[in-house]
Scaffold this active site. Structure first.
Site, PDB file in Angstrom:
ATOM      1  CB  CYS A  45      -2.320   0.196  -1.052  1.00  0.00           C
ATOM      2  SG  CYS A  45      -4.027  -0.069  -0.537  1.00  0.00           S
ATOM      3  CE1 TYR A 172      -5.942  -5.867  -5.123  1.00  0.00           C
ATOM      4  CE2 TYR A 172      -7.224  -4.011  -5.944  1.00  0.00           C
ATOM      5  CZ  TYR A 172      -6.077  -4.513  -5.346  1.00  0.00           C
ATOM      6  OH  TYR A 172      -5.067  -3.657  -4.978  1.00  0.00           O
TER       7      TYR A 172
HETATM    8  N1  GSH Z   1      -9.120  -2.599   4.379  1.00  0.00           N
HETATM    9  C1  GSH Z   1      -9.502  -3.189   3.118  1.00  0.00           C
HETATM   10  C2  GSH Z   1      -8.806  -2.586   1.945  1.00  0.00           C
HETATM   11  C3  GSH Z   1      -7.386  -2.260   2.100  1.00  0.00           C
HETATM   12  C4  GSH Z   1      -6.517  -3.310   1.481  1.00  0.00           C
HETATM   13  O1  GSH Z   1      -6.973  -4.325   0.947  1.00  0.00           O
HETATM   14  N2  GSH Z   1      -5.248  -3.033   1.532  1.00  0.00           N
HETATM   15  C5  GSH Z   1      -4.263  -3.980   1.028  1.00  0.00           C
HETATM   16  C6  GSH Z   1      -3.280  -3.308   0.127  1.00  0.00           C
HETATM   17  S1  GSH Z   1      -3.998  -2.710  -1.361  1.00  0.00           S
HETATM   18  C7  GSH Z   1      -3.495  -4.537   2.188  1.00  0.00           C
HETATM   19  O2  GSH Z   1      -3.067  -3.788   3.054  1.00  0.00           O
HETATM   20  N3  GSH Z   1      -3.302  -5.857   2.224  1.00  0.00           N
HETATM   21  C8  GSH Z   1      -2.552  -6.490   3.263  1.00  0.00           C
HETATM   22  C9  GSH Z   1      -2.585  -8.001   3.153  1.00  0.00           C
HETATM   23  O3  GSH Z   1      -3.300  -8.525   2.296  1.00  0.00           O
HETATM   24  O4  GSH Z   1      -1.881  -8.627   3.941  1.00  0.00           O
HETATM   25  C10 GSH Z   1      -9.374  -4.666   3.180  1.00  0.00           C
HETATM   26  O5  GSH Z   1      -9.198  -5.147   4.274  1.00  0.00           O
HETATM   27  O6  GSH Z   1      -9.543  -5.337   2.183  1.00  0.00           O
END
Ligand code: GSH
Length: 302
Positions: A45, A172
């Protein structure tokens, strides 16, 4: 990636749910004490890698412990390769649901857990690095860099905002777009900013002169993933980072710093994106390439 996150063909990132702050004086209820907080990350990540870079640059390894999730995620969310020895959790979701049993969002990394109260403090990724920089100063190693110098903050924040919208999150937006227009809009904005950064880095070793700052910490994780993942998987293929002499030299320069290089795990990065994001790569097959030499000499210290 849940379906609700694509609106009219456009990828919309969910808001960060837990935004409590750790403070030097403890006024928030979460004092910056050594050994108290646990940082949960995935090496895949980019938002999580920022926190690992800053923790290492500032010498906070002993003060803040880390747990790393398995790079492959299924519908249950991130899981630990073995039960997390500190919290006892098998899935990251357990920490979110302990904090709020009604939580219905995605269980994201990075996030910070308070071992004292047994509560998830924050998953507000933009503030985790700046909290390490400004509230944990008493715990920094001697001679730690000032990554967020007060005089530069407005300019750093301004550049970070552009880089976030068009580069960090821009890849993204391109990759998860389900309409041609949304994809092309994100693609054009991404490469316009990369062209601008290429120019900026022709006269400056790092984004703000000769010292690494929070701006470099935020740009680097996207560059590290670009040629291996975003160029193909997210269709960001106008150019590779390796095609930009200054950006590529700059990325290798940062990679040679242990805080950057040793937190860059290409195996986790590639397996996470290509195996987990089946909406984009239904077979889950992971490409073998590209062959790029991150350790090739750079001339950035000229
Ligand atoms: N906290 C932010 C950014 C962190 C984020 O997107 N992390 C990703 C990994 S890069 C994640 O943990 N995704 C878990 C999921 O989509 O279930 C969000 O909610 O978008």
């Amino acid at each position: 990636m849940s379906v609700q996150e694509v609106e009219g063909g456009r990828f919309v990132r969910q808001a960060n749910r837990f935004t409590d702050r750790i403070t030097a004086d403890g006024s928030s209820g979460y004092p910056a004490e050594p050994g108290r907080y646990r940082l949960f990350v995935s090496y895949a990540c980019p938002w999580a890698q920022r926190t690992l870079i800053v923790r290492r640059l500032l010498g906070l390894e002993d003060a803040i412990s880390v747990a790393v999730v398995d790079p492959i995620r299924d519908e249950r969310g991130w899981r630990f390769p073995d039960r997390d020895p500190v919290t006892g959790a098998v899935f990251l979701s357990e920490l979110y649901l302990a904090r709020d049993p009604s939580f219905q969002g995605r269980y994201t990394v990075p996030c910070v857990w308070d071992t004292e109260t047994g509560r998830l403090v924050t998953n507000d990724f933009p503030n985790i690095t700046t909290t390490f920089e400004t509230e944990f100063t008493a715990l920094h190693r001697p001679g730690a860099p000032d990554l967020y110098p007060e005089a530069l903050r407005p300019r750093i924040d301004e550049l970070n905002d552009l880089v976030y919208r068009t580069v960090n999150n821009g890849v993204y937006k391109a990759g998860f777009a389900t309409s041609q227009d949304a994809y092309e809009e994100a693609f054009d904005a991404l490469f316009a900013t990369l062209d601008q950064l290429e120019e900026r880095l022709s006269t400056s070793r790092y984004l703000f002169g000769d010292d690494v700052t929070e701006a470099d910490v935020r740009l680097y994780p996207t560059l590290a993933r670009f040629d291996a993942v975003y160029h193909g998987h997210f269709k960001c293929n106008l150019r590779r980072i390796a095609d930009y002499p200054n950006l590529w030299g700059y990325a290798r320069d940062l990679y040679s710093i242990p805080a950057f290089g040793e937190t860059t795990n290409f195996d986790h990065i590639k397996r996470h994106y290509y195996v987990t994001q089946r909406n984009i790569n239904p077979s889950g097959v992971v490409p073998k390439g590209p062959a790029i030499d991150w350790t090739a000499p750079h001339d950035r210290n000229r």
